[in-house]
Design a protein around this motif. Structure first.
Motif, short mmCIF file in Angstrom:
data_model
loop_
_atom_site.label_atom_id
_atom_site.label_comp_id
_atom_site.label_asym_id
_atom_site.label_seq_id
_atom_site.Cartn_x
_atom_site.Cartn_y
_atom_site.Cartn_z
N ASN A 224 0.80 -1.13 -0.05
CA ASN A 224 -0.12 -0.17 -0.13
C ASN A 224 0.87 1.29 -0.02
N VAL A 225 0.47 2.11 -0.58
CA VAL A 225 1.01 3.66 -0.58
C VAL A 225 0.20 4.95 -0.80
N ASP A 226 0.37 5.98 -0.13
CA ASP A 226 -0.42 7.01 -0.35
C ASP A 226 0.34 8.25 0.11
N GLU A 227 -0.37 9.10 0.49
CA GLU A 227 0.17 10.39 0.86
C GLU A 227 0.57 10.41 2.53
N ASN A 228 0.27 9.23 2.93
CA ASN A 228 0.68 9.23 4.34
C ASN A 228 1.73 8.31 4.80
N ARG A 229 2.01 7.12 3.97
CA ARG A 229 2.70 6.02 4.29
C ARG A 229 2.83 5.11 3.19
N MET A 230 3.99 4.18 3.09
CA MET A 230 4.07 3.40 2.25
C MET A 230 4.52 1.80 3.34
N VAL A 231 3.47 0.87 2.81
CA VAL A 231 3.86 -0.33 3.55
C VAL A 231 4.22 -1.39 2.72
N LEU A 232 5.34 -2.14 2.88
CA LEU A 232 5.80 -3.16 2.35
C LEU A 232 5.76 -4.61 2.89
N ASP A 233 5.45 -5.67 2.57
CA ASP A 233 5.25 -6.95 2.77
C ASP A 233 6.30 -7.50 2.52
N VAL A 234 6.96 -8.57 3.21
CA VAL A 234 7.97 -9.32 2.85
C VAL A 234 7.91 -10.59 3.34
N VAL A 235 8.17 -11.70 2.72
CA VAL A 235 8.10 -13.03 2.79
C VAL A 235 9.50 -13.64 2.64
N LEU A 236 10.04 -14.47 3.75
CA LEU A 236 11.01 -15.20 3.35
C LEU A 236 10.98 -16.45 3.12
N ASP A 237 11.60 -17.43 2.25
CA ASP A 237 11.25 -18.69 2.02
C ASP A 237 11.83 -19.55 3.22
N ARG A 238 12.75 -19.04 3.91
CA ARG A 238 13.04 -19.78 5.22
C ARG A 238 13.46 -18.74 6.09
N PRO A 239 13.58 -18.98 7.57
CA PRO A 239 14.07 -18.18 8.65
C PRO A 239 15.40 -17.82 8.41
N VAL A 240 16.14 -16.56 8.98
CA VAL A 240 17.42 -16.47 8.82
C VAL A 240 18.23 -16.71 10.12
N GLY A 241 18.97 -17.77 9.96
CA GLY A 241 19.56 -18.48 11.25
C GLY A 241 20.89 -18.06 11.51
N GLY A 242 21.67 -18.60 12.20
CA GLY A 242 22.88 -18.23 12.74
C GLY A 242 23.19 -17.09 13.35
N GLY A 243 22.30 -16.48 14.00
CA GLY A 243 22.39 -15.27 14.77
C GLY A 243 22.44 -14.18 13.96
N ASN A 244 22.31 -14.22 12.62
CA ASN A 244 22.21 -13.05 11.61
C ASN A 244 20.74 -12.37 11.58
N ALA A 245 20.91 -11.12 11.29
CA ALA A 245 19.59 -10.34 11.09
C ALA A 245 18.97 -10.68 10.04
N PHE A 246 17.63 -10.60 10.04
CA PHE A 246 16.73 -10.69 8.59
C PHE A 246 16.35 -9.19 8.00
N VAL A 247 16.32 -8.26 8.91
CA VAL A 247 15.99 -7.03 8.50
C VAL A 247 17.03 -5.97 9.31
N ALA A 248 17.04 -4.95 8.60
CA ALA A 248 18.22 -3.84 9.40
C ALA A 248 17.97 -2.65 8.96
N LEU A 249 17.86 -1.58 9.95
CA LEU A 249 17.88 -0.25 9.22
C LEU A 249 19.27 0.32 9.31
N ARG A 250 19.81 1.09 8.24
CA ARG A 250 21.01 1.74 8.18
C ARG A 250 20.79 3.24 8.04
N SER A 251 21.27 4.00 8.87
CA SER A 251 21.03 5.42 8.75
C SER A 251 22.15 6.39 9.26
N MET A 252 21.70 7.63 9.44
CA MET A 252 22.95 8.40 9.94
C MET A 252 22.48 9.38 11.01
#
Length: 325
Positions: A224-252
């Motif tokens: 969904n996207v409009d003048e307020n927000r965008m929504v993204l739906d994410v599906v992974l075929d399998r979980p991310v293991g090994g203590g690794n992240a499956f999503v991350a924010l990178r910013s300043m």
């Protein structure tokens, strides 16, 4: 005390008017790997979500609470105190170019190759039978009420995405700010990346299927996207293991008045309210929802959106939408 209540109210309001979906059924570990810097063009903020169970979740980009009162915007680069001499440089495999993959009345997809990039250009991009190699940037555009708007970009060679909603009137455009990573996140030197073998865009569903180099896959769909927000739906075929992240924010973040993100709030399991605090000293925790944004103006990318990670689920099937009363 009153100032804290007002800040909390800002992001609580933003979340309360978001599209209604089933709540998270998984609690994730939130890890803060941010480091102080003086350069406003370096991604020194890293917020990771880790879970060996998550198969589906949502990412939201929402205009900051102060967007309606914004009188002046600024998204010029600020290279003060920046030294990029040590960054890796790889020449492009093809000359700089612009490629239009797909175009309809409502959407179109455009790719670019730059003269150089910080990683080798190995990821391919596909739309139907057309396959392009070596692209450094791909943009998704959408037709608005009176003009087109760039909504979503991906850098295929390192897996970085940026998103922003449609600009609210009377603004002609708003700034990008924070980036996000989706999939099995690993380190490449000092930077977290996602190693993608191929991205395939499906115009019918406005979705990007990612084939990762570790053999797994995932899909990011514009829900969904409009003048307020965008929504993204994410599906992974399998979980991310090994203590690794499956999503991350990178910013300043340099200072409270020079940043792309300054505060974080998490909804902890069983808590009666949100835990909200400045982002840089945030010590991490467990959460079902993660909000990262600003409640005061910054001189850098002033209109860039707040970001939310939410609706973490073991179930890869679409979440049930709550009935509207």
């Amino acid at each position: 005390m009153r100032a804290n209540r007002l800040r909390l109210a800002f992001f609580a309001l933003a979340l309360s008017v978001a599209p209604a979906f089933a709540a998270s059924d998984v609690t994730v570990e939130v890890k803060n790997e941010s480091e102080p810097v003086l350069c406003a063009e370096k991604d020194n903020v890293t917020i990771k979500a880790i879970s060996p169970e998550v198969r589906r979740f949502q990412i939201e980009a929402a205009h900051p609470a102060y967007i309606a009162g914004l009188m002046r915007d600024n998204w010029d680069a600020d290279w003060t105190a920046c030294d990029m001499a040590g960054d890796p440089v790889f020449a492009a495999v093809t000359p700089p170019r612009r490629v239009t993959f797909y175009e309809s009345i409502e959407y179109w997809l455009v790719g670019y190759t730059f003269p150089t990039f910080w990683r080798p250009s190995e990821t391919t991009f596909k739309v139907g039978d057309r396959v392009e190699k070596g692209l450094h940037l791909v943009q998704l555009w959408k037709l608005g009420k009176d003009r087109s708007h760039e909504l979503l970009v991906v850098y295929p060679q390192d897996g970085y995405w940026r998103a922003r909603p449609m600009p609210p009137a009377p603004l002609a455009a708003t700034a990008y700010g924070s980036s996000f990573l989706v999939g099995p996140i690993v380190q490449d030197g000092a930077r977290p990346v996602v190693n993608i073998r191929e991205i395939e865009f499906d115009p019918k569903t406005v979705s990007f299927k990612m084939s990762f180099k570790d053999g797994s896959s995932g899909t990011l769909r514009l829900d969904n996207v409009d003048e307020n927000r965008m929504v993204l739906d994410v599906v992974l075929d399998r979980p991310v293991g090994g203590g690794n992240a499956f999503v991350a924010l990178r910013s300043m973040y340099v200072t409270e008045f020079n940043n792309d993100v300054a505060r974080i709030a998490i909804r902890e399991p069983g808590a009666k309210g949100w835990r909200e605090e400045p982002l840089m000293p945030f010590a991490g925790g467990k959460a079902t929802d993660i909000w990262m944004g600003r409640t005061t103006h910054s001189r850098h990318n002033t209109s860039s959106p707040d970001m939310v990670f939410r609706n973490f689920s073991r179930d890869p099937n679409p979440p049930a939408r709550a009935e509207k009363k």
